[in-house]
Design a protein around this motif. Structure first.
Motif, PDB file in Angstrom:
ATOM      1  N   ARG A 182     -16.580  87.508  26.786  1.00  0.00           N
ATOM      2  CA  ARG A 182     -16.270  86.681  27.952  1.00  0.00           C
ATOM      3  C   ARG A 182     -14.797  86.295  27.954  1.00  0.00           C
ATOM      4  N   TRP A 183     -14.148  86.417  29.084  1.00  0.00           N
ATOM      5  CA  TRP A 183     -12.756  86.096  29.358  1.00  0.00           C
ATOM      6  C   TRP A 183     -11.776  87.187  28.927  1.00  0.00           C
ATOM      7  N   THR A 184     -12.148  88.046  28.000  1.00  0.00           N
ATOM      8  CA  THR A 184     -11.194  89.035  27.483  1.00  0.00           C
ATOM      9  C   THR A 184     -10.637  89.946  28.573  1.00  0.00           C
ATOM     10  N   PRO A 185     -11.457  90.501  29.469  1.00  0.00           N
ATOM     11  CA  PRO A 185     -10.855  91.336  30.522  1.00  0.00           C
ATOM     12  C   PRO A 185      -9.855  90.573  31.390  1.00  0.00           C
ATOM     13  N   LEU A 186     -10.092  89.269  31.584  1.00  0.00           N
ATOM     14  CA  LEU A 186      -9.162  88.471  32.393  1.00  0.00           C
ATOM     15  C   LEU A 186      -7.857  88.214  31.654  1.00  0.00           C
ATOM     16  N   VAL A 187      -7.929  88.063  30.339  1.00  0.00           N
ATOM     17  CA  VAL A 187      -6.705  87.918  29.534  1.00  0.00           C
ATOM     18  C   VAL A 187      -5.894  89.210  29.621  1.00  0.00           C
ATOM     19  N   VAL A 188      -6.575  90.347  29.502  1.00  0.00           N
ATOM     20  CA  VAL A 188      -5.891  91.645  29.619  1.00  0.00           C
ATOM     21  C   VAL A 188      -5.297  91.786  31.019  1.00  0.00           C
ATOM     22  N   ARG A 189      -6.036  91.362  32.053  1.00  0.00           N
ATOM     23  CA  ARG A 189      -5.516  91.402  33.427  1.00  0.00           C
ATOM     24  C   ARG A 189      -4.205  90.622  33.530  1.00  0.00           C
ATOM     25  N   GLU A 190      -4.178  89.428  32.951  1.00  0.00           N
ATOM     26  CA  GLU A 190      -2.968  88.609  33.009  1.00  0.00           C
ATOM     27  C   GLU A 190      -1.785  89.304  32.327  1.00  0.00           C
ATOM     28  N   LEU A 191      -2.041  89.928  31.194  1.00  0.00           N
ATOM     29  CA  LEU A 191      -0.982  90.662  30.500  1.00  0.00           C
ATOM     30  C   LEU A 191      -0.521  91.861  31.328  1.00  0.00           C
ATOM     31  N   LEU A 192      -1.459  92.561  31.957  1.00  0.00           N
ATOM     32  CA  LEU A 192      -1.100  93.691  32.815  1.00  0.00           C
ATOM     33  C   LEU A 192      -0.277  93.245  34.016  1.00  0.00           C
ATOM     34  N   CYS A 193      -0.516  92.025  34.480  1.00  0.00           N
ATOM     35  CA  CYS A 193       0.211  91.491  35.637  1.00  0.00           C
ATOM     36  C   CYS A 193       1.548  90.863  35.256  1.00  0.00           C
ATOM     37  N   GLY A 194       1.885  90.897  33.981  1.00  0.00           N
ATOM     38  CA  GLY A 194       3.218  90.452  33.580  1.00  0.00           C
ATOM     39  C   GLY A 194       3.321  89.113  32.883  1.00  0.00           C
ATOM     40  N   SER A 195       2.233  88.374  32.731  1.00  0.00           N
ATOM     41  CA  SER A 195       2.306  87.111  31.996  1.00  0.00           C
ATOM     42  C   SER A 195       2.584  87.431  30.530  1.00  0.00           C
ATOM     43  N   LYS A 196       3.466  86.676  29.923  1.00  0.00           N
ATOM     44  CA  LYS A 196       3.841  86.927  28.535  1.00  0.00           C
ATOM     45  C   LYS A 196       3.656  85.712  27.630  1.00  0.00           C
TER      46      LYS A 196
END
Length: 192
Positions: free
Chosen positions: A21-35
């Motif tokens: 749970r939440w892991t795909p959303l964390v990956v999404r944020e990283l893919l969208c440029g959050s660092k």
């Protein structure tokens, strides 16, 4: 054997890393440029910070994420293995847009996340060189989440910021309905 399917199947092994749970959303944020941690958290505001730290650590253990010191803060980025998740996360977003769409319950109307997403996808090159302030009065949002300002400014490596309080200058434009903006956000254009 905690949190494993106990199978050698590569789908099972991949799901053990990516499908918590939440892991795909964390990956999404990283893919969208959050660092940075706080930026990642703004993209998953209903996730606790301790769980976010755990998920980032687990992704780092599996070689999906790397953590580096930049000045006095940590920055997170995807490794080659993490970047290879892009088409998977994009496909999940497209599937969700096609088959689930904008059938959102009232408790899923997250104004802060919408504004964060709008800030992230602002086409900076389309804005004038001076800062632009867009005031959103979202009549159908929860009472304490109705008023937002999106401040878009070129330079400094920033895409802009969304704030729930007046930034101290007059707005250049106004926007209005939360459901209409969310419907546009989930129609297949902004997934990752």
């Amino acid at each position: 054997m905690e949190n494993t399917y106990g199978q050698f199947c590569t789908v099972a092994r991949g799901a053990e890393v990516l499908c918590e749970r939440w892991t795909p959303l964390v990956v999404r944020e990283l893919l969208c440029g959050s660092k940075r941690f706080n930026d990642l958290h703004r993209g998953v505001p209903r996730m606790s910070t301790s769980l976010l730290a755990q998920r980032l650590h687990r992704l780092e253990e599996f070689g999906v994420v790397r953590r580096n010191t930049v000045g006095k803060v940590w920055e997170y980025s995807l490794t080659e293995a993490g970047e290879e998740l892009r088409p998977i996360v994009m496909a999940l977003g497209h599937w969700g847009a096609q088959w689930i769409g904008s059938r959102l319950r009232d408790d899923e109307l997250d104004t802060g996340l919408l504004m964060w997403d709008m800030r992230r996808f602002a086409c900076i090159q389309e804005f004038p060189p001076r800062p632009v302030i867009i005031h959103f009065q979202l009549r159908d949002a929860r009472t304490r989440e109705r008023t937002w300002w999106l401040v878009v400014a070129r330079g400094g490596g920033r895409r802009g910021r969304s704030v729930p309080r007046r930034p101290g200058a007059r707005a250049d434009a106004r926007g209005g309905c939360l459901r209409a903006r969310l419907d546009r956000s989930v129609d297949g254009r902004s997934h990752a």
